[in-house]
Design a protein around this motif. Structure first.
Motif, PDB file in Angstrom:
ATOM      1  N   VAL A   6       0.872  -1.178   0.000  1.00 17.73           N
ATOM      2  CA  VAL A   6       0.000   0.000   0.000  1.00 17.73           C
ATOM      3  C   VAL A   6       0.908   1.226   0.000  1.00 17.73           C
ATOM      4  O   VAL A   6       1.808   1.343   0.836  1.00 17.73           O
ATOM      5  CB  VAL A   6      -0.925   0.007   1.236  1.00 17.73           C
ATOM      6  CG1 VAL A   6      -1.728   1.307   1.289  1.00 17.73           C
ATOM      7  CG2 VAL A   6      -1.866  -1.200   1.204  1.00 17.73           C
ATOM      8  N   GLY A  13      -5.089   4.634   2.841  1.00 15.48           N
ATOM      9  CA  GLY A  13      -4.054   3.588   2.888  1.00 15.48           C
ATOM     10  C   GLY A  13      -4.187   2.707   4.119  1.00 15.48           C
ATOM     11  O   GLY A  13      -4.146   1.467   4.010  1.00 15.48           O
ATOM     12  N   VAL A  29       3.085  -1.182   4.098  1.00 14.26           N
ATOM     13  CA  VAL A  29       2.668   0.172   3.738  1.00 14.26           C
ATOM     14  C   VAL A  29       3.920   1.043   3.613  1.00 14.26           C
ATOM     15  O   VAL A  29       4.741   1.086   4.538  1.00 14.26           O
ATOM     16  CB  VAL A  29       1.724   0.778   4.811  1.00 14.26           C
ATOM     17  CG1 VAL A  29       1.240   2.167   4.375  1.00 14.26           C
ATOM     18  CG2 VAL A  29       0.537  -0.148   5.086  1.00 14.26           C
ATOM     19  N   THR A 240      -2.373   5.183  -2.985  1.00 13.61           N
ATOM     20  CA  THR A 240      -3.280   6.171  -2.354  1.00 13.61           C
ATOM     21  C   THR A 240      -2.660   7.561  -2.288  1.00 13.61           C
ATOM     22  O   THR A 240      -3.149   8.419  -1.560  1.00 13.61           O
ATOM     23  CB  THR A 240      -3.680   5.741  -0.924  1.00 13.61           C
ATOM     24  OG1 THR A 240      -2.575   5.951  -0.033  1.00 13.61           O
ATOM     25  CG2 THR A 240      -4.126   4.301  -0.860  1.00 13.61           C
TER      26      THR A 240
END
Ligand SMILES: Cc1cc2nc3c(=O)[nH]c(=O)nc-3n(C[C@H](O)[C@H](O)[C@H](O)COP(=O)(O)OP(=O)(O)OC[C@H]3O[C@@H](n4cnc5c(N)ncnc54)[C@H](O)[C@@H]3O)c2cc1C
Length: 445
Positions: A6, A13, A29, A240
């Protein structure tokens, strides 16, 4: 190797990552900043919360944030003026001569804006492709038959509402640009700071801070994501990053993205909307008003000051700059911005009003990991472009974020719902939104 990478640890996110991890995936992430939350950013250096990004939950009815915030035990204070309402709550309205409206004037003003807004809805419903919000606003004002002063007040109000809701000037927004603007239920602000929400949802996730993604190489076999220092591989990625970063080509995609995604990126606009918080030693404005508003021509550039004292417990006003004016103040130093905003306040409350004892000023347009505040439907674009931006690419790239949600773009809940949609698409199953709070720990400083 992760199942999903992500990119970006804002609300979209962390929502996607949390739901994917709960669905059994290994998720990493990557976040460019040294903090979680993106455009949800609470400054606590003064010992109380100052939300430099989002402050409001825009409408508690049918909003997933309502339950989430309650489950996380976040305090909320009713503050239903967050969407540039003309009334509904007490507002200290000032006329062109800087005199406070009396009750009759307030009633007349609210009736005028109701009439003009009804006409504006009709005008936008009948608008031709390519027309702007300025076009339909002018048509509504002409149809209202209002004389010079009344027309000028409505015109100023439509302009300022567009600057606040879209972060741009009225002639850049599509005629339908504010169609999604209805608020259901009361609005609230969060005295403990709004960033408690993304930070709580981030609990237990593998988030790598300081990892600015510069390139994403993708094929149906998976993705290879490059940052300045590392390379990460996964079966897929959820992107994102804000629309401003995508527009500026901040991430290089190879092969290039298809038109179904690049079209919306080009057509949608990224607005600039900045906050100026002023903290005073003592209160000089009336008790019990939610906001102070300057009507008509003297309301350019400063027109609205919101009483946010309930957040800090200190006498505090918050004013905004949107669109070209926001871009202009970003080039000014803090003292000049404060002096300019104080001129507007003193015009109504007198020259004796002392300078603020502290201020906080944002510059989202120049923020390299946002390059603007939020998206808007620019002339020539449509609301469908928001959802089109989220069209899965090659089965491996999923776009999410406020700009990728058509019914409530430019909001926290729109961003959250876009992250939820990306997770559902990847897992191929419906996920109850309420499950997001499971295992989330309330986090604050
Ligand atoms: C001043 C202001 C006031 C607002 N007020 C409200 C409000 O009152 N109520 C409301 O509902 N909404 C409000 N909003 C909008 C709301 O904040 C956003 O819609 C929402 O927070 C966006 O979340 P997101 O996850 O889509 O994006 P973001 O929060 O921006 O998250 C994206 C993340 O990507 C990261 N990133 C960027 N580039 C890279 C890169 N190359 N590599 C890795 N990471 C990268 C960013 O650092 C960021 O953390 C406001 C916004 C602003 C700016």
């Amino acid at each position: 190797m992760a199942d999903t990478i992500v990119i970006g640890a804002g609300i979209a996110g962390v929502t996607a990552a949390r739901l994917l991890q709960a669905g059994g995936q290994r998720v990493v992430v990557l976040e460019a900043r040294d903090r979680i939350g993106g455009r949800m950013w609470t400054d606590r250096t003064a010992g109380f919360s100052v939300d430099r990004g989002a402050s409001w939950i825009h409408g508690l009815t049918d909003n997933p944030l309502t339950e989430l915030v309650a489950e996380l035990g976040m305090d909320a204070v009713e503050f239903t003026v967050g969407s540039y309402q003309a009334g509904g709550r007490p507002i200290a309205d000032f006329d062109e001569e800087h005199r406070r409206f009396d009750a009759d004037e307030t009633r007349r003003w609210l009736a005028d804006i109701d009439t003009a807004d009804d006409l504006l809805l009709q005008a936008s419903a009948a608008s031709a492709p390519g027309e702007t919000y300025a076009d339909v606003s002018e048509r509504a004002i002409a149809a209202s038959g209002f004389d010079g002063l009344r027309a000028a007040r409505v015109r100023a109000f439509h302009r300022h509402r567009t600057e606040e809701q879209c972060g741009t000037d009225i002639d850049r927004v599509a005629a339908h640009g504010l169609d999604e603007d209805a608020i259901d239920g009361d609005e609230v602000i969060l005295p403990g700071g709004y960033d408690v929400l993304p930070r709580s949802l981030a609990a237990g996730l593998d988030i790598r801070l300081g990892q600015q993604v510069v390139a994403v190489k993708w094929s149906e076999a998976g993705v290879r994501v490059e940052t300045a220092s590392d390379v990460f591989e996964a079966a897929r990625a959820v992107v994102t990053v804000p629309l401003g970063v995508l527009k500026a080509g901040g991430i290089r995609f190879a092969p290039e993205l298809p038109e179904v995604v690049t079209g919306p990126i080009e057509r949608l606009g990224m607005g600039v909307f900045d906050k100026v918080f002023l903290r005073f030693a003592e209160r000089f404005w009336e008790d019990g008003v939610y906001a102070i508003r300057q009507h008509g021509e003297p309301g350019f550039p400063w027109h609205s000051w919101y009483d946010v004292s309930a957040v800090s417990g200190e006498p505090m006003l918050l004013t905004f700059a949107g669109g070209d004016w926001a871009r202009r103040i970003e080039a000014m130093d803090d003292d000049a911005i404060v002096a300019s905003a104080m001129q507007g306040l003193r015009a109504n409350y007198g020259d004796a009003v002392p300078d603020p004892i502290a201020h906080w000023i944002t510059r989202w347009g120049g923020d390299e990991f946002s390059l603007g505040s939020y998206s808007y439907v620019a002339a020539g674009a449509s609301h469908a472009d928001h959802d089109a931006l989220a069209t899965p690419v090659g089965g491996v790239l999923h776009f999410a974020g406020e700009a990728a949600w058509s019914t409530d773009p430019a909001t926290v809940h729109g961003a959250l719902l876009s992250g939820h949609r990306a997770a559902e698409r990847i897992l191929g199953a419906e996920i109850p939104i309420a499950s997001l709070a499971e295992g989330a720990r309330p986090e604050s400083d």
